[in-house]
Design an enzyme around this catalytic site. Structure first.
Site, short mmCIF file in Angstrom:
data_model
loop_
_atom_site.label_atom_id
_atom_site.label_comp_id
_atom_site.label_asym_id
_atom_site.label_seq_id
_atom_site.Cartn_x
_atom_site.Cartn_y
_atom_site.Cartn_z
N GLN A 26 1.05 -1.13 0.04
CA GLN A 26 0.04 0.07 -0.02
C GLN A 26 0.81 1.30 0.09
OE1 GLN A 26 -3.33 0.66 -0.20
NE2 GLN A 26 -3.64 -1.41 -0.64
N SER A 56 3.76 -3.86 -5.08
CA SER A 56 3.13 -4.38 -6.43
C SER A 56 2.86 -3.24 -7.27
CB SER A 56 1.80 -5.00 -5.79
OG SER A 56 1.04 -5.27 -7.14
N ALA A 57 3.32 -3.26 -8.64
CA ALA A 57 3.16 -2.18 -9.42
C ALA A 57 1.66 -1.46 -9.80
CB ALA A 57 3.47 -2.66 -10.84
N HIS A 58 0.72 -2.72 -9.53
CA HIS A 58 -0.64 -2.01 -9.85
C HIS A 58 -1.49 -0.96 -8.80
CE1 HIS A 58 -3.83 -4.52 -7.61
NE2 HIS A 58 -2.51 -5.32 -7.58
N THR A 90 10.39 -16.64 -17.39
CA THR A 90 10.84 -15.54 -18.12
C THR A 90 10.25 -14.31 -17.45
OG1 THR A 90 10.89 -17.40 -19.97
CG2 THR A 90 10.66 -14.64 -20.62
N CYS A 129 -11.09 -8.34 -0.97
CA CYS A 129 -10.95 -9.66 -1.11
C CYS A 129 -12.30 -10.16 -0.38
CB CYS A 129 -9.60 -10.13 -0.25
SG CYS A 129 -8.25 -9.41 -0.97
C1 LIG Z 1 -2.96 -5.40 -2.98
C2 LIG Z 1 -2.15 -5.87 -1.84
C3 LIG Z 1 -1.67 -7.23 -1.75
C4 LIG Z 1 -1.45 -8.28 -3.03
O1 LIG Z 1 -0.86 -7.51 -4.32
P1 LIG Z 1 -1.30 -8.18 -5.69
O2 LIG Z 1 -0.25 -7.45 -6.44
O3 LIG Z 1 -2.55 -7.66 -5.91
O4 LIG Z 1 -1.16 -9.59 -5.48
C5 LIG Z 1 -0.84 -7.48 -0.64
N1 LIG Z 1 -0.76 -6.73 0.46
C6 LIG Z 1 -1.37 -5.91 0.37
C7 LIG Z 1 -1.24 -4.79 1.72
C8 LIG Z 1 -2.28 -5.10 -0.69
O5 LIG Z 1 -2.95 -4.11 -0.51
#
Ligand SMILES: *Cc1c(COP(=O)(O)O)cnc(C)c1O
Length: 384
Positions: A180, A200-202, A238, A326
């Site tokens: 986050q 995480s990129a997104h 890859t 989730c």
């Molecule tokens: C979104 C999230 C994840 C999971 O990341 P993904 O790239 O969607 O698998 C893990 N931990 C936290 C705190 C998140 O907000």
């Protein structure tokens, strides 16, 4: 069509136009496999290494300490299961908190079935982990401490720096789920004193399905993905070249945009928090008032179902979340709100708005205009 007001940036963020632009050539033209020796492969390999440097710069580590993965979930799984398998001869005790993301909690539950012992630390009513509790929970056989940087539901920012000093002193590896915060809030792995960190990129205006793990040099870990020798033999498969290029660009853009965005978000966040409490009776803010992500608003509205509010808001073109993405779709109360001591019946009325780069004051005003009416209508219909 009305403009969509997207207020669910904790679930995912749109891809930044500069990120999309950077990725395009690696989808269309530069499709070489970075592991190959001819020039098309070298071009791809250089792009991957350039991205590694940008991610490292964002969190203040050496590029050699960044390993690309498929996202936050894989990085969390790797940190937890990889450490457990690497150190099980030393001990089988793991410490985490009761408000972690499922990407941390579920691997811990899996390890419990495999004979590991997990301590789930409680949090206070603001969602804060007490570093003293970590200190007291550490035993001779503790092999890992995993505490998140900021909670994805209520936005509380944990005292990871203090926890890092405790784990360092005790010689126990420390993993931080910073999914986050990276790109949205300052992250410095040296200051945190952690051995591992997931991103995480997104969640930072990059593409989905790509992320990274910071692994401090010398940290013992077993790999999860066995196969080719990619990522110094630690993570086979890859490379997702366009995704990694996107993550690198997102990291670079974050370095430029993060601070002004935080300032802007915090103002809009406070306007929304204050506006909701002024206009709607029977609401409470979840999470710490100050030690909180600049873009997070999480409230419980008494005598209303969160899902019902969410669907009514959706009909007005507003996207937000009830609990976390989730848990949506199941009627289980949020494990985070329960851990904060929110009564079960109140947890059902939770609503989370998470702001982002495109959020405007008009968006916030619109939410404040429509939400009181929605709540009033639902309360009138409600049998309780
Ligand atoms: C979104 C999230 C994840 C999971 O990341 P993904 O790239 O969607 O698998 C893990 N931990 C936290 C705190 C998140 O907000």
């Amino acid at each position: 069509m009305e403009e969509l007001i997207y207020l669910d940036h904790a679930a995912t963020t749109p891809v930044h136009p500069r990120v999309r632009e950077a990725m395009m050539p690696y989808i269309s033209d530069y499709y070489g496999n970075p592991e190959t020796l001819y020039s098309a492969g070298v071009t791809a390999s250089e792009a991957v290494e350039d991205a590694r440097g940008k991610v490292a710069a964002l969190i203040n580590c050496d590029p050699s300490e960044i390993y690309f993965t498929s996202g936050g979930t894989e990085s969390d799984n790797w940190a937890i299961k990889g450490t457990a398998f690497a150190r099980r001869d030393k001990g089988r005790h793991i410490i985490t908190s009761s408000i972690e993301h499922h990407a941390v909690l579920v691997p811990c539950q899996f390890l419990e079935k495999e004979g590991f012992d997990v301590t789930y630390l409680p949090v206070d009513s603001d969602g804060l982990v007490n570093p003293d509790d970590v200190k007291k929970a550490i035993r001779k056989d503790t092999i890992l401490v995993s505490i998140m940087h900021a909670n994805n539901e209520v936005g509380t920012i944990e005292p990871v720096g203090e926890i890092g000093r405790i784990t360092r002193e005790a010689g126990v590896p420390f993993h931080v789920d910073a999914v986050q915060t990276v790109g949205n809030y300052p992250v410095d792995v040296r200051e945190m004193g952690c051995e591992m960190l997931a991103l995480s990129a997104h969640k930072l205006y990059g593409p989905k399905g790509v992320g990274a793990m910071y692994l401090r040099r010398g940290t013992r870990i077993v790999q999860l993905m066995h196969g080719g020798g990619q990522e110094k033999g630690k993570r086979a498969g890859t490379h997702n070249v366009p995704g990694i290029v996107g993550l690198g660009k997102a990291a670079e853009v974050a370095m430029e945009e993060m601070e002004p965005a935080m300032e802007r978000d915090a103002k809009l966040r406070d306007r929304l928090i204050d506006g909701i409490s002024e206009r709607i009776t029977g609401t409470r803010l979840n999470g710490h008032r100050e030690k909180r992500l600049p873009n997070n608003v999480n409230v419980c509205v008494e005598r209303v179902e969160g899902e019902a509010m969410l669907l009514s808001l959706d009909m007005k073109g507003i996207s937000c979340s009830s609990g976390s993405a989730c848990t949506t779709g199941s009627l289980d109360p949020s494990h985070v709100l329960l851990a904060l001591g929110v009564p079960v019946e109140v947890t059902h009325g939770s609503l989370r708005f998470t702001l982002g780069r495109l959020t405007s004051e008009d968006h916030i005003n619109h939410v404040l205009d429509v939400l009181p009416g929605i709540v009033e209508k639902l309360r009138r219909m409600s049998p309780v």
